[in-house]
Design a protein around this motif. Structure first.
Motif, PDB file in Angstrom:
ATOM      1  N   UNK A   7       0.838  -1.210   0.000  1.00  0.00           N
ATOM      2  CA  UNK A   7       0.000   0.000   0.000  1.00  0.00           C
ATOM      3  C   UNK A   7       0.865   1.249   0.000  1.00  0.00           C
ATOM      4  N   UNK A   8       1.977   1.201   0.714  1.00  0.00           N
ATOM      5  CA  UNK A   8       2.916   2.323   0.706  1.00  0.00           C
ATOM      6  C   UNK A   8       3.514   2.519  -0.683  1.00  0.00           C
ATOM      7  N   UNK A   9       3.820   1.421  -1.357  1.00  0.00           N
ATOM      8  CA  UNK A   9       4.322   1.504  -2.736  1.00  0.00           C
ATOM      9  C   UNK A   9       3.251   2.099  -3.651  1.00  0.00           C
ATOM     10  N   UNK A  10       1.994   1.731  -3.409  1.00  0.00           N
ATOM     11  CA  UNK A  10       0.891   2.299  -4.203  1.00  0.00           C
ATOM     12  C   UNK A  10       0.801   3.807  -4.003  1.00  0.00           C
ATOM     13  N   UNK A  11       1.042   4.269  -2.773  1.00  0.00           N
ATOM     14  CA  UNK A  11       1.044   5.707  -2.505  1.00  0.00           C
ATOM     15  C   UNK A  11       2.142   6.394  -3.300  1.00  0.00           C
ATOM     16  N   UNK A  12       3.321   5.796  -3.345  1.00  0.00           N
ATOM     17  CA  UNK A  12       4.403   6.367  -4.134  1.00  0.00           C
ATOM     18  C   UNK A  12       4.063   6.343  -5.632  1.00  0.00           C
TER      19      UNK A  12
END
Length: 220
Positions: free
Chosen positions: A147-152
């Motif tokens: 999910x953090x990668x999706x934010x990036x």
């Protein structure tokens, strides 16, 4: 400060909202896709394997361009840039979440599933009430990291015209002519958010590991 607040507002309005919507839609869909991936029906498992491997092998920017440009040509209806970015990011994250969920489900002993079915639960109920709750605890750190990668990755949406923090910084820089200052602020903001979240994920992973060890020692 006024310009920086404008960038933060764009971050909250577009990047964060886009990420939360994509993750909220992708997570339940990926659970169904993970069980389809594990299905004994050959064509179901094969079609899901093709979908997952195809999306995981493609850059997100290409998926966004395809949805933004090709879907309107097929359907005859134009998509807004934000909706196209949301669909692309959701489809992209479904592929990654599916593999995470599949690995989590496979980490649970098949004996538990068989025991649940033997008590009278249907296969769906056994998966919902027995397998998924246990698997979710194990795959939660990986889901949060993705999910953090999706934010990036949400910053890529500026390619198709979605107004977000990176685009807001570019607009401000074009007016103020201070690229080092504004892009440094942008980088610092993402660093604080992403690094802080990664620390929280690591602590959660450590806590879950300790709880699992305590559970094993209690059972013995």
């Amino acid at each position: 400060m006024h310009e920086y607040l404008a960038m933060l507002l764009a971050l909250l309005r577009y990047n964060v909202t886009l990420t939360l919507l994509a993750v909220a839609i992708a997570l339940p869909v990926s659970c169904a896709c993970a069980f389809a991936r594990l299905s004994r029906v050959g064509w179901v498992a094969l079609s899901m394997r093709i979908y997952v491997n195809t999306l995981r092998s493609m850059p997100l920017v290409m998926v966004m361009f395809w949805i933004y440009m090709i879907v309107p040509m097929i359907s005859g209806r134009a998509l807004s840039a934000y909706l196209a970015a949301l669909i692309a990011l959701t489809c992209f994250e479904v592929a990654y979440f599916t593999e995470i969920v599949r690995a989590g489900v496979q980490s649970i002993s098949s004996n538990q599933f068989a025991a649940a079915v033997a008590t009278g639960l249907s296969r769906f109920q056994a998966a919902r009430y027995v397998v998924i709750p246990q698997a979710l605890r194990r795959m939660l750190p990986a889901l949060l990291t993705q999910s953090l990668i999706a934010f990036q990755d949400s910053t890529i949406s500026s390619i198709i015209g979605v107004p977000e923090m990176l685009q807001e910084a570019t607009i401000i820089n074009a007016r103020e002519q201070s690229p080092v200052y504004y892009y440094a602020l942008l980088a610092l903001t993402f660093l604080v958010i992403c690094y802080g979240t990664s620390i929280a994920v690591r602590r959660l992973e450590t806590r879950l590991r300790v709880d699992a060890q305590r559970g094993k020692s209690w059972q013995t």
